[in-house]
Write a protein that holds these residues in place. Structure first.
Motif, PDB file in Angstrom:
ATOM      1  N   ARG A 197     -30.395  25.640 -14.900  1.00 54.02           N
ATOM      2  CA  ARG A 197     -29.859  26.840 -14.257  1.00 54.02           C
ATOM      3  C   ARG A 197     -30.337  28.114 -14.925  1.00 54.02           C
ATOM      4  O   ARG A 197     -30.656  29.101 -14.251  1.00 54.02           O
ATOM      5  N   ILE A 213     -32.826  27.076  -1.388  1.00 50.93           N
ATOM      6  CA  ILE A 213     -32.404  28.427  -1.748  1.00 50.93           C
ATOM      7  C   ILE A 213     -33.664  29.267  -1.859  1.00 50.93           C
ATOM      8  O   ILE A 213     -34.557  28.973  -2.665  1.00 50.93           O
ATOM      9  N   VAL A 237     -24.181  30.487  -7.783  1.00 48.33           N
ATOM     10  CA  VAL A 237     -25.374  29.668  -7.553  1.00 48.33           C
ATOM     11  C   VAL A 237     -25.123  28.232  -8.001  1.00 48.33           C
ATOM     12  O   VAL A 237     -25.574  27.266  -7.354  1.00 48.33           O
ATOM     13  N   ALA A 277     -34.901  32.801  -2.948  1.00 44.01           N
ATOM     14  CA  ALA A 277     -34.427  33.928  -3.745  1.00 44.01           C
ATOM     15  C   ALA A 277     -35.542  34.946  -3.893  1.00 44.01           C
ATOM     16  O   ALA A 277     -36.669  34.591  -4.274  1.00 44.01           O
ATOM     17  N   LEU A 331     -31.077  34.565  -0.869  1.00 44.42           N
ATOM     18  CA  LEU A 331     -30.456  35.498  -1.810  1.00 44.42           C
ATOM     19  C   LEU A 331     -31.391  36.680  -2.000  1.00 44.42           C
ATOM     20  O   LEU A 331     -32.449  36.557  -2.635  1.00 44.42           O
ATOM     21  N   PRO A 343     -30.745  37.598  -6.384  1.00 46.32           N
ATOM     22  CA  PRO A 343     -30.050  36.468  -7.014  1.00 46.32           C
ATOM     23  C   PRO A 343     -29.169  36.942  -8.162  1.00 46.32           C
ATOM     24  O   PRO A 343     -29.593  37.765  -8.975  1.00 46.32           O
TER      25      PRO A 343
END
Length: 501
Positions: free
Chosen positions: A299, A419, A408, A421, A393, A396
């Protein structure tokens, strides 16, 4: 398959000699019984008897062969109680020279001939066949004057020599033709190849390999190889990265660990990835066409601009890796938290049930710049739904290390597969309409459209994207079943080196 040796008249004479050597056939009773059985099934044998056994057998055999399956019936009747001996084995071997077993059944042969007759006129089959035959059969030599050249080719290819660890040359030829046809005809030819390969004992991995090779020759990757790169760090601006890389080739498991190193700067990280890319393209050769590069990121690094890492294959012009290859970011956290997988599978099942699902509502939800949802609200809205499939997004949210406050992380948990971004440095007020214009289409082909976008190709063929920097500032997080399986193949087993988990 056909016998191209002795004339058939000589083969009948040899078969008669083999029968004459069978003990007990010198008496006329067995021959009379076989002739009576044949007459009852097909009709009387109209032959003149000379009193010489081999000459009489020769005449009978020629007469029996005038009927479909007649010769086979006569031999089976005559051989009753005599099979299993060396003498009768010689009879069967001589019969196979007269009536060789064909590689293809009549139905398979006719179907393939019909499919090849529908091929594109721009794809002549003779030059393709030359790769699998040492020579092409001469037209009209020993055949009817106007015999179809495709029929001549198929007959020759059925008899082609089988090379160890390769599919039968006929299957290779069909794949080489298929990849140059329309999608519909290509599917039919490959379906034919699947059925025949299974029947004649060609292993599936050999067929996949020849398909990948022929597709690469035609510049149309069939099953692209995948380079999986895992990058681990503790913070978004780390002082140390740990990099590992594997190659997943078509139809094969993961290759050995190709890279396992620690680097202490962004330039060193890019250099390590560029070196790994060079190793892979050198190893794959022509099969490197369509190579897909997948970065498995935690992440904290999810928005790392890995698609902009510079490569210079074989000393060529330097360019971002995302301009040459489909670059996907896969969530390392999602792979590690396997109790998240059912939610991902549910949304992937929705996409499978809606193959034409478009890059539009309700499948896609856009989050405007400056808008940050509470993680608890996101979880409540999405935990039991099948859509949306994709989140866009525009800005983000930053990650400060607190997973409980990160929306997220919730998107990953509830199984959002895609996703898109727009990284902060690429934000522009007009980015959303441009994204919709250039990414419009089927969700299943979204990675391909992002690759074209990164290569500087706008949907309308224009250059309007450059001021928006979309081609340099798009992250695509894309998790799919094959991605999970690929990560599991390399990370689901004992590790071969050090590094942080």
């Amino acid at each position: 398959m056909t016998d191209v040796g002795a004339p058939r008249t000589d083969l009948f004479w040899e078969l008669a000699g083999c029968l004459a050597r069978i003990p007990g056939l010198s008496r006329h009773l067995p021959l009379r019984r076989a002739a009576d059985a044949f007459a009852e099934r097909f009709g009387p044998l109209d032959v003149e008897h000379s009193g010489i056994l081999r000459e009489d057998l020769y005449a009978i055999l020629r007469s029996c062969d005038a009927y479909p399956t007649g010769l086979r019936f006569y031999l089976d009747t005559l051989g009753s109680g005599r099979t299993g001996t060396l003498a009768w084995t010689a009879v069967e071997q001589m019969y196979l020279r007269l009536h060789p077993q064909r590689l293809l059944t009549p139905g398979e042969y006719d179907e393939l001939n019909d499919l090849l007759s529908c091929r594109s006129p721009r794809v002549p089959v003779e030059p393709i066949a030359l790769r699998f035959l040492p020579f092409l059969p001469p037209r009209g030599l020993g055949d009817p004057a106007h015999k179809d050249p495709v029929v001549l080719l198929l007959d020759a290819l059925e008899d082609a020599l089988l090379i160890p660890d390769e599919p039968h040359p006929l299957l290779c030829f069909v794949e080489a033709v298929a990849v140059r046809q329309s999608p519909c005809l290509e599917r039919k030819l490959r379906a034919w190849g699947d059925r025949v390969a299974s029947r004649i004992g060609c292993p599936p991995h050999l067929l996949r390999r020849i398909r990948a090779r022929e597709a690469a020759r035609a510049g149309r990757p069939f099953e692209p190889a995948r380079l999986l790169v895992e990058i681990v760090a503790r913070t978004a601006t780390p002082d140390e990265y740990h990099v590992r890389g594997w190659l997943l080739a078509p139809g094969q498991g993961p290759d050995t660990l190709l890279a396992d190193c620690r680097v202490t700067s962004r330039p060193a990280l890019e250099e390590a990835v560029a070196g790994l890319h060079q190793v892979v393209v050198d190893r794959l050769g022509e099969l490197s066409a369509g190579l897909q590069v997948e970065f498995l990121l935690p992440r904290v690094l999810l928005w790392l601009d890995v698609d902009q890492f510079m490569i210079g294959p074989s000393g060529s012009v330097s360019r971002p890796i995302g301009a040459d290859h489909t670059v996907l970011v896969r969530s390392r956290d999602r792979f590690r938290n396997r109790h998240w997988w059912p939610a991902l599978h549910r949304r992937l099942a929705w996409l499978e049930a809606h193959p034409d699902g478009a890059f539009d509502a309700p499948a896609v939800r856009c989050v405007e710049a400056g808008v940050t949802s509470e993680p608890s609200d996101v979880l409540r809205q999405l935990r039991n739904s099948d859509t949306p499939f994709c989140f866009v997004l525009m800005e983000p949210p930053p990650y400060d290390g607190d997973l409980a406050a990160d929306p997220v992380y919730v998107l990953l948990e509830v199984g959002i597969p895609a996703i898109v971004a727009l990284r902060r440095s690429g934000h522009h007020a007009d980015a959303l309409p441009a994204l919709r214009t250039n990414l419009a289409g089927s969700l299943g082909t979204l990675p391909d459209r992002v690759r074209l976008l990164r290569g500087g190709a706008a949907a309308d063929g224009g250059a309007g994207l450059v001021p928006l920097d979309l081609h340099r500032h798009i992250t695509l997080v894309w998790d799919s079943l094959d991605g999970l399986e690929g990560a599991d193949a390399v990370l689901g087993h004992p590790r071969t080196g050090g590094g942080r988990r």
